[in-house]
Design a protein around this motif. Structure first.
Motif, mmCIF file in Angstrom:
data_model
loop_
_atom_site.group_PDB
_atom_site.id
_atom_site.type_symbol
_atom_site.label_atom_id
_atom_site.label_comp_id
_atom_site.label_asym_id
_atom_site.label_seq_id
_atom_site.Cartn_x
_atom_site.Cartn_y
_atom_site.Cartn_z
ATOM 1 N N LEU A 132 0.851 -1.187 0.000
ATOM 2 C CA LEU A 132 0.000 0.000 0.000
ATOM 3 C C LEU A 132 0.888 1.239 0.000
ATOM 4 N N VAL A 133 0.593 2.164 -0.889
ATOM 5 C CA VAL A 133 1.314 3.429 -0.972
ATOM 6 C C VAL A 133 0.309 4.557 -0.769
ATOM 7 N N ASN A 134 0.524 5.353 0.258
ATOM 8 C CA ASN A 134 -0.410 6.442 0.586
ATOM 9 C C ASN A 134 -1.849 5.942 0.690
ATOM 10 N N GLY A 135 -1.994 4.740 1.252
ATOM 11 C CA GLY A 135 -3.316 4.189 1.495
ATOM 12 C C GLY A 135 -3.982 3.524 0.321
ATOM 13 N N THR A 136 -3.277 3.393 -0.802
ATOM 14 C CA THR A 136 -3.831 2.755 -2.001
ATOM 15 C C THR A 136 -3.048 1.478 -2.302
ATOM 16 N N ALA A 137 -3.749 0.402 -2.595
ATOM 17 C CA ALA A 137 -3.084 -0.868 -2.892
ATOM 18 C C ALA A 137 -2.438 -0.813 -4.275
ATOM 19 N N VAL A 138 -1.126 -0.974 -4.294
ATOM 20 C CA VAL A 138 -0.372 -1.038 -5.545
ATOM 21 C C VAL A 138 -0.107 -2.491 -5.915
ATOM 22 N N VAL A 139 0.005 -3.343 -4.896
ATOM 23 C CA VAL A 139 0.140 -4.791 -5.104
ATOM 24 C C VAL A 139 -0.953 -5.477 -4.298
ATOM 25 N N GLU A 140 -1.705 -6.365 -4.953
ATOM 26 C CA GLU A 140 -2.731 -7.168 -4.294
ATOM 27 C C GLU A 140 -2.534 -8.622 -4.680
ATOM 28 N N ASN A 141 -2.461 -9.488 -3.660
ATOM 29 C CA ASN A 141 -2.250 -10.924 -3.915
ATOM 30 C C ASN A 141 -1.044 -11.161 -4.818
ATOM 31 N N GLY A 142 -0.007 -10.366 -4.599
ATOM 32 C CA GLY A 142 1.241 -10.548 -5.323
ATOM 33 C C GLY A 142 1.268 -10.005 -6.730
ATOM 34 N N ALA A 143 0.216 -9.288 -7.156
ATOM 35 C CA ALA A 143 0.146 -8.764 -8.526
ATOM 36 C C ALA A 143 -0.072 -7.250 -8.506
ATOM 37 N N TYR A 144 0.465 -6.578 -9.504
ATOM 38 C CA TYR A 144 0.332 -5.131 -9.626
ATOM 39 C C TYR A 144 -1.108 -4.764 -9.968
ATOM 40 N N THR A 145 -1.625 -3.747 -9.294
ATOM 41 C CA THR A 145 -3.019 -3.344 -9.496
ATOM 42 C C THR A 145 -3.209 -2.309 -10.598
ATOM 43 N N GLY A 146 -2.122 -1.644 -11.012
ATOM 44 C CA GLY A 146 -2.227 -0.565 -11.985
ATOM 45 C C GLY A 146 -2.311 0.807 -11.344
ATOM 46 N N ALA A 147 -2.388 0.872 -10.014
ATOM 47 C CA ALA A 147 -2.509 2.159 -9.310
ATOM 48 C C ALA A 147 -1.190 2.922 -9.325
ATOM 49 N N LEU A 148 -1.296 4.258 -9.343
ATOM 50 C CA LEU A 148 -0.117 5.141 -9.343
ATOM 51 C C LEU A 148 -0.326 6.249 -8.302
ATOM 52 N N PRO A 149 -0.315 5.890 -7.012
ATOM 53 C CA PRO A 149 -0.609 6.876 -5.966
ATOM 54 C C PRO A 149 0.603 7.587 -5.398
ATOM 55 N N GLY A 150 1.788 7.341 -5.937
ATOM 56 C CA GLY A 150 3.005 7.894 -5.354
ATOM 57 C C GLY A 150 3.150 9.390 -5.541
ATOM 58 N N LYS A 151 4.023 9.989 -4.730
ATOM 59 C CA LYS A 151 4.297 11.419 -4.775
ATOM 60 C C LYS A 151 5.803 11.663 -4.754
ATOM 61 N N VAL A 152 6.212 12.824 -5.229
ATOM 62 C CA VAL A 152 7.581 13.281 -5.024
ATOM 63 C C VAL A 152 7.550 14.087 -3.733
ATOM 64 N N LEU A 153 8.108 13.527 -2.690
ATOM 65 C CA LEU A 153 7.982 14.090 -1.356
ATOM 66 C C LEU A 153 8.826 15.353 -1.196
ATOM 67 N N ARG A 154 8.473 16.141 -0.204
ATOM 68 C CA ARG A 154 9.220 17.342 0.160
ATOM 69 C C ARG A 154 9.802 17.162 1.556
ATOM 70 N N ARG A 155 11.014 17.657 1.738
ATOM 71 C CA ARG A 155 11.587 17.695 3.083
ATOM 72 C C ARG A 155 10.678 18.543 3.969
ATOM 73 N N ARG A 156 10.383 18.027 5.141
ATOM 74 C CA ARG A 156 9.480 18.731 6.053
ATOM 75 C C ARG A 156 10.242 19.755 6.888
#
Length: 563
Positions: free
Chosen positions: A539-563
């Motif tokens: 899970l990336v940012n609360g979205t499943a990117v891998v389910e049951n060992g397979a890619y879901t097609g989701a693209l929830p990632g971000k380019v993070l900022r230093r806090r």
């Protein structure tokens, strides 16, 4: 409570190093909102994690996915291992926060339009396209130095920038930090950067430290290089991570790091769980060298391998059957190594007079440090982490070839251009698996990969699963909870990711769910591009990117900022 995802009955390894506990984990709006043994609420998606580990997503402090994020934005080789954060810009080589001249230089080696210059422009481009995981960007010292002074042969070979050049370098660092970079990296054995003194580097790390950034270093190599890293961290001061360093193989370096921490210098180190280094096609060493000033396009194809069956490999093998063609190739290869040796000696003398106490290491002996891991025609030469690969020098002796180059030609032609090689750990004093294990047992060590998308090395496809399989389950030399800490909360703490790296309420839901009895690395030196098994959910940012060992097609990632 209405939840987006409910993970039920998992063994929660929270990243802190504490023993696992059984609990449900509730996720809503990308965050962990509840953890407990009782009823948490209803989930739109319910994941049965019975007998599975629920851990924070893995964080890679040292990878080289930068340029490939535009081509494979799902970053499957990473997410299928359980990674949810990749750091970019490592070894001083970032592809943002650069000059316009450097942007044009970068375009020469890119198959996509390099239509950005700043980190903010790069962030916008990636997030518009979407990402399979999060990215923590670092500034590259080499990129900044080249942007201002030029490549080697254009000014970057100089050992000291002018005051005006140094001010411009600082200005780029300020720009990048204000765009949210996490810090700065160096690769002090590489072009342009290898000519910089310790003092020059400190002048930039001081800028980065003012913004709360951190420092990651591919050391110069040779005697004194660990101490130089510590000196930079201590004099700046700035938290530092020594990159791909199997420190337990060198008692002096390990003692230096421990003594530095005793003095209050915040230093850690990362390493990948493999003995041998970067993988390539053997053709690379016939047409190039890692320390060349300019990348030869043909050599680059043998290193940056998009297709393991690239027609160029077989075509080149056919061409090298022609004696006249071969003599030209061999002559260029020999002269290249000789020239690099001469340049390195000049560099050593110049750095000694600059006030730096470093001893620049010699250029690698290609015969000793290039080892064969895949050869269809000579499988007896193949090796791995248990059987040392045959070096080119050993192959020359076994084939009764007059020298290493003739042996390389013979093998390359016999294999129809399919030969795979690695950078060998030195026969004497080099790292062995016992050193990798001992290094991971040091509390300050972090798991990393040092991998790019097209590398022909298993570290890019199986580093985290290998640690969990071999060192936790099979050899029992690491506690599961300690291994997870080295993959999650420790790198998060170093990077300043205060909202990731632990299973806690309020944290971003970067989570990996895996079977501790089944997680298995399937990549090898001989077949490096194999996904692991036993990683059930990512899970990336609360979205499943891998389910049951397979890619879901989701693209929830971000380019993070230093806090």
């Amino acid at each position: 409570m209405d939840l987006d995802i409910l993970l039920k009955n998992g063994w929660v390894v929270d990243g802190s190093g504490n023993p696992w506990f059984k609990a449900d984990v509730g996720i809503k709006d990308g965050h962990i909102v509840a953890i407990g043994r009782g009823r948490l609420g209803e989930g739109r998606q319910v994941i049965n994690a019975e007998n599975l580990v629920v851990a924070p997503g893995f964080i890679n402090p040292h990878g080289h996915m930068d340029r490939f994020l535009h081509e494979d934005n799902a970053v499957l080789q990473s997410v299928m291992q359980g990674l949810t954060v990749e750091c970019t810009g490592n070894c001083g080589m970032a592809i943002y926060t650069m000059s316009e001249n450097y942007r044009r230089y970068l375009q020469e080696f890119s198959e996509i339009p390099v239509d950005w210059r700043t980190l903010q422009e790069w962030r916008r481009r990636l997030e518009t396209k979407g990402l399979g995981l999060n990215v923590a960007p670092f500034l590259g010292f080499g990129t900044i130095r080249s942007s201002v002074m030029g490549e080697e042969g254009e000014g970057g070979e100089r050992f000291k920038p002018t005051a005006e050049e140094l001010d411009r370098m600082k200005a780029l660092a300020i720009e990048g930090m204000e765009d949210g970079a996490f810090g700065i990296t160096v690769g002090l054995s590489y072009q342009v950067q290898r000519n910089a003194s310790t003092e020059e580097i400190i002048s930039l790390t001081k800028v980065v430290a003012q913004y709360g950034g951190v420092f990651m270093a591919h050391a110069r190599g040779g005697a004194g290089s660990t101490q130089e890293f510590i000196e930079i961290c201590e004099k700046t001061p700035i938290p530092g991570c020594l990159s791909h360093a199997t420190l337990a193989a060198d008692r002096v370096s390990l003692a230096q790091m421990q003594n530095a921490r005793d003095r209050g210098v915040e230093v850690v180190f990362d390493l990948y769980p493999w003995i041998h280094g970067s993988g390539k096609n053997l053709g690379f060493w016939l047409f190039g060298h890692q320390l060349m000033k300019r990348r030869d396009p043909k050599a680059w194809r043998f290193w940056n391998i998009r297709d393991l069956n690239d027609p160029l490999f077989a075509q080149t093998a056919e061409e090298l059957k022609d004696d006249e063609v071969w003599l030209q190739v061999k002559k260029a290869a020999v002269e290249r190594v000789h020239l690099l040796d001469e340049e390195n000696e000049q560099r050593r003398r110049a750095l000694e007079t600059s006030g730096t106490s470093l001893k620049v290491p010699p250029i690698w002996d290609v015969g000793e440090r290039v080892g064969i891991v895949y050869s269809p025609s000579h499988p007896e030469f193949e090796g791995d982490d248990t059987k040392l690969p045959t070096s080119l020098r050993e192959a020359a002796e076994l084939l009764k070839a007059p020298d290493i180059w003739e042996a390389a030609r013979q093998i390359f032609i016999s294999d129809k251009g399919q030969t795979l090689v690695v950078n060998l750990a030195p026969r004497a004093g080099g790292r062995r698996e016992k050193d990798v294990i001992a290094s991971y047992q040091v509390p300050e060590s972090i798991v990393s990969s040092d991998a790019s998308h097209y590398i022909t090395h298993p570290r890019g496809w199986g580093s985290w699963p290998k640690v969990l399989q071999r060192y936790v389950r099979e050899l029992n030399v690491l506690r599961l909870e300690d291994a997870i800490r080295k993959m999650t909360s420790l790198p998060a703490q170093f990077l300043g990711l205060t909202d990731r790296g632990c299973i806690k309420v309020g944290m971003w839901a970067d989570i990996v769910v895996f079977d501790p009895r089944q997680v298995t690395n399937r990549a090898s030196y001989k077949a490096p591009r194999e996904y692991p098994s036993g990683i059930n959910y990512v899970l990336v940012n609360g979205t499943a990117v891998v389910e049951n060992g397979a890619y879901t097609g989701a693209l929830p990632g971000k380019v993070l900022r230093r806090r």
